[in-house]
Design a protein around this motif. Structure first.
Motif, PDB file in Angstrom:
ATOM      1  N   UNK A   1      56.437  15.972  53.798  1.00  0.00           N
ATOM      2  CA  UNK A   1      54.986  15.995  53.668  1.00  0.00           C
ATOM      3  C   UNK A   1      54.366  14.813  54.394  1.00  0.00           C
ATOM      4  N   UNK A   2      54.968  13.639  54.207  1.00  0.00           N
ATOM      5  CA  UNK A   2      54.404  12.422  54.779  1.00  0.00           C
ATOM      6  C   UNK A   2      54.486  12.408  56.294  1.00  0.00           C
ATOM      7  N   UNK A   3      55.425  13.187  56.850  1.00  0.00           N
ATOM      8  CA  UNK A   3      55.669  13.138  58.292  1.00  0.00           C
ATOM      9  C   UNK A   3      54.625  13.877  59.132  1.00  0.00           C
ATOM     10  N   UNK A   4      53.697  14.575  58.505  1.00  0.00           N
ATOM     11  CA  UNK A   4      52.625  15.176  59.295  1.00  0.00           C
ATOM     12  C   UNK A   4      52.838  16.638  59.635  1.00  0.00           C
ATOM     13  N   UNK A   5      52.549  17.016  60.872  1.00  0.00           N
ATOM     14  CA  UNK A   5      52.545  18.428  61.263  1.00  0.00           C
ATOM     15  C   UNK A   5      53.943  18.938  61.600  1.00  0.00           C
ATOM     16  N   UNK A   6      54.407  19.929  60.840  1.00  0.00           N
ATOM     17  CA  UNK A   6      55.745  20.477  61.065  1.00  0.00           C
ATOM     18  C   UNK A   6      55.722  21.676  61.990  1.00  0.00           C
ATOM     19  N   UNK A   7      56.914  22.142  62.337  1.00  0.00           N
ATOM     20  CA  UNK A   7      57.033  23.283  63.248  1.00  0.00           C
ATOM     21  C   UNK A   7      57.743  24.429  62.552  1.00  0.00           C
TER      22      UNK A   7
ATOM     23  N   UNK B   1      44.346  21.740  54.136  1.00  0.00           N
ATOM     24  CA  UNK B   1      43.716  20.978  55.197  1.00  0.00           C
ATOM     25  C   UNK B   1      42.826  19.875  54.652  1.00  0.00           C
ATOM     26  N   UNK B   2      42.272  20.081  53.463  1.00  0.00           N
ATOM     27  CA  UNK B   2      41.238  19.159  52.979  1.00  0.00           C
ATOM     28  C   UNK B   2      41.818  17.970  52.226  1.00  0.00           C
ATOM     29  N   UNK B   3      43.064  18.102  51.804  1.00  0.00           N
ATOM     30  CA  UNK B   3      43.785  16.989  51.176  1.00  0.00           C
ATOM     31  C   UNK B   3      45.241  17.223  51.517  1.00  0.00           C
ATOM     32  N   UNK B   4      45.661  16.630  52.624  1.00  0.00           N
ATOM     33  CA  UNK B   4      46.912  16.998  53.290  1.00  0.00           C
ATOM     34  C   UNK B   4      48.092  17.222  52.380  1.00  0.00           C
TER      35      UNK B   4
ATOM     36  N   UNK C   1      41.796  11.363  52.089  1.00  0.00           N
ATOM     37  CA  UNK C   1      42.431  12.648  51.776  1.00  0.00           C
ATOM     38  C   UNK C   1      43.558  13.003  52.739  1.00  0.00           C
TER      39      UNK C   1
ATOM     40  N   UNK D   1      49.418  25.204  53.991  1.00  0.00           N
ATOM     41  CA  UNK D   1      49.141  23.776  54.137  1.00  0.00           C
ATOM     42  C   UNK D   1      47.686  23.521  53.786  1.00  0.00           C
TER      43      UNK D   1
ATOM     44  N   UNK E   1      54.818  25.173  60.094  1.00  0.00           N
ATOM     45  CA  UNK E   1      53.565  25.184  60.848  1.00  0.00           C
ATOM     46  C   UNK E   1      52.372  25.337  59.920  1.00  0.00           C
ATOM     47  N   UNK E   2      51.281  24.622  60.268  1.00  0.00           N
ATOM     48  CA  UNK E   2      50.047  24.744  59.491  1.00  0.00           C
ATOM     49  C   UNK E   2      49.441  26.140  59.630  1.00  0.00           C
ATOM     50  N   UNK E   3      49.852  26.867  60.669  1.00  0.00           N
ATOM     51  CA  UNK E   3      49.334  28.215  60.895  1.00  0.00           C
ATOM     52  C   UNK E   3      49.849  29.213  59.863  1.00  0.00           C
TER      53      UNK E   3
ATOM     54  N   UNK F   1      51.463  23.116  65.593  1.00  0.00           N
ATOM     55  CA  UNK F   1      51.990  21.754  65.637  1.00  0.00           C
ATOM     56  C   UNK F   1      51.680  21.090  66.979  1.00  0.00           C
TER      57      UNK F   1
ATOM     58  N   UNK G   1      46.703  11.889  55.132  1.00  0.00           N
ATOM     59  CA  UNK G   1      47.654  10.786  55.187  1.00  0.00           C
ATOM     60  C   UNK G   1      48.343  10.643  56.530  1.00  0.00           C
ATOM     61  N   UNK G   2      48.017  11.505  57.488  1.00  0.00           N
ATOM     62  CA  UNK G   2      48.699  11.444  58.784  1.00  0.00           C
ATOM     63  C   UNK G   2      47.737  11.963  59.833  1.00  0.00           C
TER      64      UNK G   2
END
Lengths: 338, 219
Positions: free
Chosen positions: B106-112, B124-127, A117, B122, B116-118, A168, A119-120
């Motif tokens: 999206x593929x790059x992970x956690x953004x700022x 969490x359970x299926x990125x 689920x 975003x 931000x995920x805050x 982040x 991917x990173x």
């Protein structure tokens, strides 16, 4: 001429410095392994970020009632899994739906969780942090709590140029600590590297041959996983109804497929499978020899079945025990540091 | 002599993009009772990502915003205006933007910042990012408290539901983009469809319908 000497000295100083800095970063990619998947250039490892990530990993502040930390389900001495629990429990004795995966060699994975689920690695921590049965927090609240703790303000300032405590930065720091969890010094590894005094005994040798013949197609060396989603013929547990990979891809063919876990440190990561249904390696082998008979939905590698005599099973288990990496399990760098 | 590398923007340069949430011809007011035929309903949450803003002239891209990611949130009035550092004398006739976050980001992970995920956009359970959130209450919904929740996101393969929006734009200090939620809710049968919170065909279909909200025709 003097200028050249100065330049040469500067270059030498930089080279010496970079070697010294590398010594303090506890991440080594074994040269004979595949290239890591993680994009280090987007989150380069630093000693400060790793230290921050380590502190966060062991801190229950990430959970709603400040009782559960990452290490509650991912304990260093047991290869960062939650042994003796088929399903893990989070805050307030809430029980989850899956077995805690062992954390190691994460830089070599592209997808995370039993169903891929995530991917990173940088966003993986969001899942347990926000899951109701695990830590039941919000990332926003985690950041607020951290901002109120002076020690974290100091650590974030040391780790990040802008000193900011953000979601982040928190996720990146956690990733950095997790990336340092590399298991590569088991007896198996030492034998493969032909280190002095390292050799399999008779049972382990036989077990290794059996392993290569029967298991290595999915549990591929040296990571002991092919990082793919396979169907190993586990009958569905109707109290959980976990369809695995299909939940993410919505593809019928993926029903019953789960990510091949690594077998490294398998001796200490019981119970086994995505729902922890097998308490011992003997039970696992029984499933692979008897349990998958006639199951046409299993992955191609398992279609022809597996035959093992009793002494074969003992030898195979002897080999699997050579994947236990005591250095990894007891490395102080992997543990809580006050 | 300025010491910081501040960007010098001459007085007549720069364009403000202003998102103007509406319901038909009136400004949208959250939690205000609205009518959909006989059914009463209200909108309680409207939040969406706008990214990849570009200006076009004669079908050619002439300007692109760098690091273009904005979270538009009806509860944050400041978020609804985006200042673009467009140079003076830039000629354009269209504005292009994405409703949502592109696959690579999206593929790059956690953004700022807005990524931000805050920010609560975003999964969490299926990125992956939630491109668009519309929540409210509608009497036709057979759900708890008659609530409807549309959280549209997804970026893998056929789940990719980010939409491109291309609108005519007159050269001006401000480009106002009317965001008429009624143009979206009119296309929805709330009895049949009221809870979409995972990637998939429904999210893609609804995302395509959501594009109809945006318009630059004079109000």
């Amino acid at each position: 001429m003097k200028k050249r000497v100065i330049i040469a000295c500067c270059v030498l100083a930089v080279v010496v410095c970079s070697f010294t800095i590398q010594q303090t970063i506890p991440f080594v990619a074994p040269p004979e392994w595949p290239k890591p998947e993680y994009h280090f250039e987007a989150n380069p490892l630093t000693a400060e970020k790793i230290a921050l990530g380590r502190k966060l990993f062991f801190d229950p502040v990430l959970s709603k009632d400040n009782t559960i930390s990452c290490s509650s389900c991912h304990l260093p001495q047991t290869a960062f899994t939650h042994i003796d629990h088929s399903l893990s429990h989070g805050i307030q004795n809430r029980i989850g739906t899956r077995n805690s995966p062992a954390l190691m060699n994460l830089a070599w994975s592209k997808e995370f969780m039993w169903d891929g689920a995530i991917h990173h690695l940088d966003v993986q921590s969001l899942a347990p942090i926000t899951n109701h049965d695990e830590m039941d927090e919000t990332m926003e609240n985690v950041v607020q709590k951290l901002k109120a703790i002076p020690q974290y303000n100091t650590l974030y300032a040391a780790a990040f140029v802008d000193s900011a405590i953000t979601g982040q930065h928190t996720l990146q720091a956690l990733s950095q600590f997790m990336l340092t969890l590399v298991s590569k010094d088991s007896k198996y590894d030492k034998v493969m590297r032909k280190e002095a005094g390292a050799s399999f005994n008779e049972y382990e040798s036989k077990g290794y041959e059996l392993f290569k013949a029967n298991c290595a197609s999915c549990h591929r060396e040296p990571l002991f996983t092919n990082n793919a989603f396979e169907n190993n013929g586990l009958p569905i547990d109707t109290t959980l109804n976990d369809i695995g990979r299909a939940k993410i891809t919505h593809n019928e063919k993926d029903i019953g497929r789960f990510k091949t876990p690594t077998l490294r440190n398998i001796e200490v990561t019981y119970p086994y499978m995505h729902d922890g249904r097998f308490r011992s390696l003997q039970m696992v082998l029984f499933h692979y020899t008897e349990g998958i008979r006639g199951n046409t939905k299993v992955s191609p590698q398992l279609q022809k079945g597996i035959t093992l005599r009793e002494d074969d099973k003992r030898n195979l288990i002897a080999f699997l025990k050579t994947l236990t990496d005591e250095q990894f399990l007891h490395n102080p760098q992997n543990q809580f540091q006050p | 002599m300025p010491t910081a590398c501040a960007q010098y923007i001459p007085a007549n340069a720069g364009v403000t993009v202003k998102f103007s949430p509406r319901f038909h011809n009136a400004p949208l007011i959250l939690e205000k009772k609205l009518y959909d035929g006989k059914d009463s309903f209200s909108i309680n949450t409207l939040r969406f990502y706008v990214s990849g803003i570009e200006l076009y002239k004669n079908n050619k891209g002439v300007w692109k915003e760098a690091n273009s990611y904005h979270l538009i949130d009806m509860e944050e009035p400041e978020s609804m205006e985006i200042f673009l550092t467009v140079p003076a004398n830039m000629h354009y006739d269209h504005i292009l933007f994405n409703l949502g976050i592109d696959s690579a980001t999206n593929a790059a992970g956690a953004g700022s910042g807005d990524l931000e995920a805050t920010k609560g956009m975003y999964w969490a359970w299926q990125s992956g990012y939630v491109n668009f959130k519309l929540e409210g209450v509608h009497s036709a919904c057979n759900t708890r408290k008659h609530e409807f929740e549309f959280h549209l996101g997804g970026f893998r393969g056929s789940d990719y539901c980010m939409q491109q929006v291309l609108l005519p734009a007159k050269e001006a200090g401000t480009i106002t983009i009317a965001t008429d939620v009624a143009a979206f809710t009119n296309k929805i049968d709330f009895k049949a469809q009221n809870t979409v919170m995972t990637p998939g065909k429904e999210a893609v279909m609804l995302s395509k319908k959501a594009v109809a909200m945006f318009s630059t025709k004079s109000l």
